[in-house]
Enzyme design. Structure first.
Site, PDB file in Angstrom:
ATOM      1  CE  LYS A  80      -3.743   1.980   2.892  1.00  0.00           C
ATOM      2  NZ  LYS A  80      -4.411   1.834   4.088  1.00  0.00           N
ATOM      3  CB  SER A 133      -8.771   3.335   2.201  1.00  0.00           C
ATOM      4  OG  SER A 133      -7.843   2.637   3.117  1.00  0.00           O
ATOM      5  CB  SER A 141      -8.801   0.017   5.063  1.00  0.00           C
ATOM      6  OG  SER A 141      -8.908   1.185   4.297  1.00  0.00           O
TER       7      SER A 141
END
Ligand code: GLN
Length: 479
Positions: A72, A147, A171
């Site tokens: 990420k 997310s 997320s």
């Protein structure tokens, strides 16, 4: 089977027997990304050449020797950009490795690519990325969740074997559910946050995306553990999570919280989750009804605490220390103001404003302090429930993936996408989402298994028992 569809143990076997070389693995992954990522848009940054160079010096004898891993865009990888999908960090290059990255390197992994996300991990659909949304590989007109939509879409679309991510309010679990992969959020304190760009420090935790539960267990064994550079990481031994996976659920008590089957939940989601609960009963688990009476306050409490912490954490992006700087400022205040006005997107600004408001004098007690008290009540609900059961079974998301653009004008609707995942972060406990079927329109559905603090071992064993008895994790999107 195509190389990119292999699980980590399958890939490891081929690498250590010499059936495939690490460079070929990188080449095949790069080819898969070139073929499908123009449609999915899971990646922000791929440096295949750097990965090839790392592959050439990979040591297949190590636990992750030669295995490419996606990361990420909020986790610092030395020498790589780390933008948090925000214009404000444009041009920022990480000067050091996060602890989890150092651990992956030590285990022989090849760091491969940065995946797309909502700006600073704020969102539930990946539409808040400054670089455009990611598409759900099961239906390109739909969101992949957020997310961490980029990681979920990459793993589900076989553009990544596994990915590292953070979960502040859902997320990891929510996108895993919407894309049909396994998303693990460990107990708060289990994995070091050193080198993670903070969103809400009392809620953030690094976890994993994978195709199978076994991979989640293997990765957690590598990234978990105490770190003196993160004073919220806990000094506690790390179990061999993968060793107990095959023990089944016979004799375990699995709780079903009645507050998680509410009006508004999609009927196909409810049906699939109820069928999973029956399947556990069939495997010999005892199913018990439990109550988590403060569940209804979780979303409100989260959006006070998370925004308060975010407003403090994001104060450091001022145009002086990191990334972007406004051009030709009149004075220092103008520099701060314009850098932040130009650099942050609309959702991030909304949260900074909300967070500043709930912390301001006069409102602090009414909002922030009160939210902290309710947070304790929510954590206590779970403590009481875990006296009656070993793990909880719930839907991960109340609906399957919605259409791109459907909720962007309505932040409250967007916030409700995390209604079943947020309480786990507030309580600091662990949760995992695993595939549990598809709607009639072939959209993935996720089952969430929640464990108490440090309950990953049993939680993963419960997840594995269902996964092995069902075909869902073997299905691949029609890309
Ligand atoms: N969707 C939630 C939010 O917008 C949670 C995001 C996360 O876990 N990072 O804050």
């Amino acid at each position: 089977m195509e190389t990119t569809s292999l699980t980590i143990p399958e890939l490891r076997q081929k690498l250590s027997s010499g059936a495939i070389r690490p460079r070929e693995v990188v080449d095949q992954l790069a080819a898969r990304i070139a073929a499908v990522d123009p449609k999915v848009k899971a990646y922000l940054h791929v440096d295949a050449e750097k990965a090839r160079a790392a592959a050439d010096s990979a040591n297949p004898a190590l636990p992750l020797g030669g295995v490419p891993i996606a990361v990420k865009d909020v986790i610092n990888v030395k020498g790589d950009p780390c933008t948090c999908a925000s214009k404000i960090l444009e041009g920022y290059v990480a000067p050091y490795d996060a602890t989890v990255i150092a651990k992956l390197r030590e285990a022989g992994a090849i760091l491969f690519g940065r995946t797309n996300m909502d700006e600073f991990a704020m969102g539930s659909s990946t539409e808040n990325s400054s670089w455009g949304p990611t598409h759900n590989p099961w239906d390109l007109d739909r969101i992949p969740g957020g997310s961490s939509g980029g990681s979920a879409a990459a793993v589900a679309g076989h553009e990544a074997f596994v990915a590292l991510w953070t979960d502040t309010g859902g997320s990891i679990r929510q996108p895993a559910a919407l894309c049909s992969c396994v998303g693990l959020k460990p107990t708060y304190g289990r994995v070091s946050r050193y080198g993670l760009t903070a969103f809400a420090s009392s809620l953030d935790q690094i976890g994993t995306f994978s195709k199978t539960v076994e991979e989640a267990a293997l990765l957690l064994e590598i990234i978990a553990g105490h770190d003196t550079r993160d004073n919220t990481s806990v000094n506690r031994s790390v179990p061999k999570y993968a060793a107990s996976l095959g023990m089944g659920v016979k004799g375990l008590r699995l709780g079903v919280p009645k507050e998680y089957f509410i009006a508004g939940i999609d009927p196909e989601v409810e049906k699939a989750v109820r069928a999973a609960i029956d399947a556990y009963r069939g495997q010999g688990a005892e199913i018990v009804e439990v109550s988590l009476p403060h569940t209804q306050y979780a979303v409100a409490v989260y959006y006070i605490i998370a925004t308060a912490e975010a407003s403090a954490n994001l104060a450091r992006f001022d145009g002086v220390r990191y990334g972007r700087r406004a051009k030709n400022p009149k004075d220092i205040l103008d520099l701060y103001r314009r850098t932040r006005a130009e650099g942050f997107g609309a959702e991030v600004k909304r949260r900074i404003i909300l967070g500043t408001y709930v912390l301001s004098s006069g409102y602090y007690d009414a909002y922030y302090n009160r939210a902290q008290k309710v947070r304790h009540l929510i954590a206590d609900d779970f403590r009481q429930a875990f006296k009656k059961c070993d793990a909880l079974l719930t839907p991960t998301s109340p609906t399957p993936a919605f259409k791109l653009g459907e909720r962007t004008q309505d932040p409250l609707q967007m916030y409700l996408a995390d209604i079943f995942t947020i309480a786990v972060n507030l309580a600091g406990i662990c949760g995992v989402s695993i595939p549990c079927g598809f709607t009639s329109g072939k959209l993935p559905i996720g089952l969430q298994i929640i464990g108490p603090k440090w309950g990953e071992e049993t939680m993963l064993r419960v997840a594995h028992a269902y996964e092995q008895a069902t075909p869902w994790h073997k299905e691949k999107p029609p890309l």
